[in-house]
Write a protein that holds these residues in place. Structure first.
Motif, mmCIF file in Angstrom:
data_model
loop_
_atom_site.group_PDB
_atom_site.id
_atom_site.type_symbol
_atom_site.label_atom_id
_atom_site.label_comp_id
_atom_site.label_asym_id
_atom_site.label_seq_id
_atom_site.Cartn_x
_atom_site.Cartn_y
_atom_site.Cartn_z
ATOM 1 N N LEU A 348 22.416 21.013 -0.251
ATOM 2 C CA LEU A 348 22.202 21.586 1.075
ATOM 3 C C LEU A 348 23.437 21.323 1.935
ATOM 4 O O LEU A 348 23.838 20.175 2.132
ATOM 5 N N ILE A 349 24.027 22.405 2.416
ATOM 6 C CA ILE A 349 25.212 22.343 3.282
ATOM 7 C C ILE A 349 24.962 23.268 4.468
ATOM 8 O O ILE A 349 24.533 24.412 4.290
ATOM 9 N N VAL A 350 25.210 22.773 5.676
ATOM 10 C CA VAL A 350 25.004 23.579 6.886
ATOM 11 C C VAL A 350 26.251 23.501 7.758
ATOM 12 O O VAL A 350 26.752 22.412 8.058
ATOM 13 N N LYS A 351 26.753 24.664 8.137
ATOM 14 C CA LYS A 351 27.899 24.758 9.037
ATOM 15 C C LYS A 351 27.500 25.649 10.211
ATOM 16 O O LYS A 351 26.973 26.751 10.017
ATOM 17 N N THR A 352 27.725 25.193 11.430
ATOM 18 C CA THR A 352 27.425 25.994 12.610
ATOM 19 C C THR A 352 28.653 26.071 13.499
ATOM 20 O O THR A 352 29.575 25.259 13.375
ATOM 21 N N PRO A 353 28.684 27.028 14.433
ATOM 22 C CA PRO A 353 29.815 27.091 15.366
ATOM 23 C C PRO A 353 29.945 25.840 16.225
ATOM 24 O O PRO A 353 31.005 25.584 16.786
ATOM 25 N N GLU A 354 28.869 25.060 16.326
ATOM 26 C CA GLU A 354 28.883 23.877 17.193
ATOM 27 C C GLU A 354 28.900 22.564 16.413
ATOM 28 O O GLU A 354 28.786 21.496 17.017
ATOM 29 N N THR A 355 29.008 22.622 15.078
ATOM 30 C CA THR A 355 28.989 21.397 14.291
ATOM 31 C C THR A 355 30.092 20.451 14.749
ATOM 32 O O THR A 355 31.281 20.798 14.720
ATOM 33 N N LYS A 356 29.689 19.266 15.186
ATOM 34 C CA LYS A 356 30.669 18.275 15.638
ATOM 35 C C LYS A 356 31.091 17.349 14.498
ATOM 36 O O LYS A 356 32.201 16.836 14.494
ATOM 37 N N ALA A 357 30.192 17.135 13.543
ATOM 38 C CA ALA A 357 30.466 16.209 12.439
ATOM 39 C C ALA A 357 31.095 16.957 11.263
ATOM 40 O O ALA A 357 30.613 16.895 10.126
ATOM 41 N N LYS A 358 32.175 17.681 11.534
ATOM 42 C CA LYS A 358 32.775 18.525 10.503
ATOM 43 C C LYS A 358 33.279 17.700 9.320
ATOM 44 O O LYS A 358 33.991 16.721 9.496
ATOM 45 N N GLY A 359 32.898 18.139 8.118
ATOM 46 C CA GLY A 359 33.374 17.493 6.913
ATOM 47 C C GLY A 359 32.703 16.178 6.599
ATOM 48 O O GLY A 359 33.110 15.478 5.664
ATOM 49 N N SER A 376 15.904 27.699 13.572
ATOM 50 C CA SER A 376 15.370 28.207 14.843
ATOM 51 C C SER A 376 15.965 27.430 16.017
ATOM 52 O O SER A 376 16.336 28.017 17.045
ATOM 53 N N ASP A 377 16.070 26.125 15.855
ATOM 54 C CA ASP A 377 16.617 25.257 16.892
ATOM 55 C C ASP A 377 18.099 25.551 17.134
ATOM 56 O O ASP A 377 18.556 25.662 18.274
ATOM 57 N N ILE A 378 18.858 25.725 16.058
ATOM 58 C CA ILE A 378 20.295 25.953 16.173
ATOM 59 C C ILE A 378 20.611 27.224 16.964
ATOM 60 O O ILE A 378 21.511 27.235 17.812
ATOM 61 N N VAL A 379 19.861 28.295 16.694
ATOM 62 C CA VAL A 379 20.166 29.570 17.366
ATOM 63 C C VAL A 379 19.358 29.773 18.643
ATOM 64 O O VAL A 379 19.534 30.774 19.340
ATOM 65 N N GLY A 380 18.470 28.831 18.958
ATOM 66 C CA GLY A 380 17.726 28.913 20.206
ATOM 67 C C GLY A 380 16.487 29.778 20.171
ATOM 68 O O GLY A 380 16.036 30.269 21.206
ATOM 69 N N PRO A 394 20.113 17.467 15.149
ATOM 70 C CA PRO A 394 20.878 16.306 15.620
ATOM 71 C C PRO A 394 21.828 15.725 14.584
ATOM 72 O O PRO A 394 22.844 15.113 14.944
ATOM 73 N N LEU A 395 21.544 15.935 13.308
ATOM 74 C CA LEU A 395 22.399 15.387 12.256
ATOM 75 C C LEU A 395 23.736 16.122 12.170
ATOM 76 O O LEU A 395 24.692 15.611 11.575
ATOM 77 N N LEU A 396 23.819 17.308 12.747
ATOM 78 C CA LEU A 396 25.073 18.053 12.763
ATOM 79 C C LEU A 396 26.047 17.478 13.789
ATOM 80 O O LEU A 396 27.243 17.768 13.759
ATOM 81 N N THR A 397 25.510 16.662 14.689
ATOM 82 C CA THR A 397 26.340 15.938 15.656
ATOM 83 C C THR A 397 26.531 14.491 15.226
ATOM 84 O O THR A 397 27.629 13.947 15.273
ATOM 85 N N ASN A 398 25.433 13.874 14.793
ATOM 86 C CA ASN A 398 25.476 12.474 14.352
ATOM 87 C C ASN A 398 24.814 12.359 12.981
ATOM 88 O O ASN A 398 23.609 12.125 12.884
ATOM 89 N N PRO A 399 25.582 12.539 11.902
ATOM 90 C CA PRO A 399 24.989 12.534 10.562
ATOM 91 C C PRO A 399 24.435 11.186 10.127
ATOM 92 O O PRO A 399 23.698 11.110 9.152
ATOM 93 N N LYS A 400 24.779 10.129 10.855
ATOM 94 C CA LYS A 400 24.272 8.801 10.505
ATOM 95 C C LYS A 400 22.895 8.539 11.089
ATOM 96 O O LYS A 400 22.241 7.551 10.747
ATOM 97 N N LYS A 401 22.461 9.408 11.968
ATOM 98 C CA LYS A 401 21.134 9.262 12.581
ATOM 99 C C LYS A 401 20.060 9.348 11.505
ATOM 100 O O LYS A 401 20.175 10.104 10.544
ATOM 101 N N LYS A 402 19.007 8.581 11.631
ATOM 102 C CA LYS A 402 17.907 8.620 10.664
ATOM 103 C C LYS A 402 16.860 9.604 11.143
ATOM 104 O O LYS A 402 16.400 9.541 12.281
ATOM 105 N N LEU A 403 16.470 10.530 10.272
ATOM 106 C CA LEU A 403 15.496 11.554 10.658
ATOM 107 C C LEU A 403 14.148 11.276 9.997
ATOM 108 O O LEU A 403 13.313 10.575 10.543
#
Length: 496
Positions: A348-359, A376-380, A394-403
């Motif tokens: 599973l790989i997700v890339k968005t225009p707003e991804t802060k945790a690139k790579g 749904s959340d990503i596109v509003g 939230p993991l696209l900003t902080n991938p270390k966060k536990k979900l």
């Protein structure tokens, strides 16, 4: 006074136009890429021997999920679960058929949710399982593709077998009378000769037409599902002599016999030796890797298409394999069909225009049922009306966060209902048949390949009890949800 009124009106108009432009900018497109049987065995997952430069490039601009799991390691149940956001025990789809709308006619699928909210949705290739497409999900009819799966030699073998069965009076529409060609095939042809290349070509043509719309474009690839078919140039990327066989070609110690799957998916294919030879096993891996690189090249073409049409920067890209896969692990070849990590863990790989945790990589547990609310959340878009998942945006900003704390999967085998749960360290599998219960427990800290069942270890009694409670709670919750959603299959309801 009149001048000030006009001035204020112009100011308000400018604010409205800016807001409108901003809103339009925020309406992201989605490129949704489904890959059949793709193991998390790519360059971006740490496998430098696998040639996957295009997927790796997307990963370098997005987030790679290292602990992503499907809900059942079989195409139709997994895809149905992902596309509805519901567990297999709620959809009622735990085998290849029937269609989920037979029992849940009013469920809104992921692409349908986008369509209902103004998106143009179009699909190519294998998104839902073949033959079980869902017309309500698409703005225009889904295109399964017409290019051949096999090269001419394989097609000739299949036709010969077909004629032989017809002479025997066998009904070729029955599953047991299906005709197969060779399990591996390489052919010196252009990419678009085969099914996957043809679907890519058609998707690119559609993209050129819908680029000015807000779109959800789904493209599904049949490779690297067996038969492993690819143009010769991808076959030539790999040196057979460098291919290593897995170390654990044996059943886990202490595992019940029904937990494993034999040569089921290889059965019926042309010239499969029994028992399998080491040379043939390497040929299977070679074919799988070549087919993976073939699909990777198609993804590169899709990305280039986004850029050429000026929509790359405004498009969310999702790449996933519909379940895990065994290539010799525990003696299972070209297979899934288990509750083990090798079957349940997915790409599973997700890339968005707003991804802060690139790579970056995330070790947080995520499940396929999370993908529906996440997109749904990503596109509003509004939160889906149904579903068992939660957004992992939230993991696209902080991938270390536990979900999630746990991920669940299931598989019915040998008359036993099997459910597994992982907490990131332990995997517990619970098998039930009537009043009989059999447990498997694997500690990934000391045994990442799940080679020894330690469920009977007294020191792990509390772990077993805790994870068993999680499975049983999940089963009970699914029973309630079936009733809430009005699942109409009485046979399934009574069985479960």
């Amino acid at each position: 006074m009149k001048f000030r009124f006009i001035q204020n009106a112009i100011l308000l108009l400018m604010v409205a136009l800016c807001h409108s432009a901003y809103s339009q900018k925020k309406k992201y497109n989605v490129l949704f890429i489904a890959i059949d049987n793709l193991r998390p065995q790519l360059g971006c997952y740490g496998f430098s021997n696998v040639k996957s430069p295009n997927i790796d490039k997307v990963a370098s601009e997005g987030v790679v999920f290292e602990k992503a799991y499907c809900q059942q390691a079989l195409c139709s149940p997994s895809r149905t679960s992902l596309l509805t956001g519901l567990n297999p025990d709620v959809t009622g789809i735990i085998t290849i058929g029937p269609h989920f709308r037979d029992s849940l006619p009013n469920i809104v699928t992921l692409p349908q949710h986008f369509k209902n909210n103004g998106y143009f949705t179009q699909g190519f290739g294998k998104i839902f399982h073949g033959g079980l497409d869902d017309p309500r999900s698409w703005s225009v009819p889904h295109d399964q593709g017409k290019n051949p799966r096999y090269a001419p030699e394989g097609q000739a073998i299949i036709e010969t077998k077909r004629q032989e069965k017809i002479k025997q009076g066998l009904d070729l529409t029955l599953r047991e009378n299906r005709v197969f060609g060779p399990p591996v095939e390489s052919y010196d042809a252009a990419d678009n000769y085969f099914l996957d290349g043809g679907n890519t070509e058609n998707a690119l043509k559609a993209l050129a037409k819908i680029k000015d719309s807000t779109f959800f474009l789904a493209v599904g690839f049949s490779n690297p599902h067996i038969p492993y078919i690819s143009p010769k140039k991808y076959w030539d990327l790999y040196d057979r002599s460098q291919i290593k066989l897995p170390d654990n070609q044996y059943a886990p110690e202490g595992a019940p016999a029904w937990a494993l799957q034999s040569l089921d998916e290889l059965n019926g294919y042309h010239n499969v030796p029994k028992p399998l030879t080491d040379d043939f096993k390497r040929e299977l891996i070679h074919g799988y890797l070549a087919a993976t690189s073939y699909v990777d090249a198609q993804i590169g073409l899709l990305i280039d298409g986004l850029k050429k049409n000026g929509v790359y920067e405004n498009t969310v890209i999702v790449i996933f394999g519909d379940h895990g896969y065994q290539l010799g692990q525990h003696g299972m070849w070209s297979n899934k069909h288990t509750n083990y990590e090798t079957s349940a863990r997915v790409t599973l790989i997700v890339k968005t225009p707003e991804t802060k945790a690139k790579g970056q990589k995330s070790a947080s547990i995520v499940q396929f049922v999370d993908l529906y609310p996440t997109l749904s959340d990503i596109v509003g878009l509004p939160k889906p009306a149904q579903g068992h998942g939660q957004s992992f945006k939230p993991l696209l900003t902080n991938p270390k966060k536990k979900l999630n704390t746990y991920a669940f999967s299931q598989y019915l085998k040998g008359g036993y209902y099997g459910y597994s749960v992982t907490d990131g360290r332990y995997r517990l599998v619970q098998w039930k048949k009537g009043n009989e219960t059999v447990l498997e427990l694997y500690d990934h800290t000391s045994d990442p390949d799940e080679n020894k069942n330690v469920a009977g270890n007294p020191a792990l009694k509390a772990v077993v009890a805790s994870l068993t409670a999680q499975i049983n709670q999940r089963i009970e919750n699914d029973k309630k949800d079936r009733k809430i959603l009005g699942h109409t299959s009485q046979a399934f309801n009574s069985e479960k």
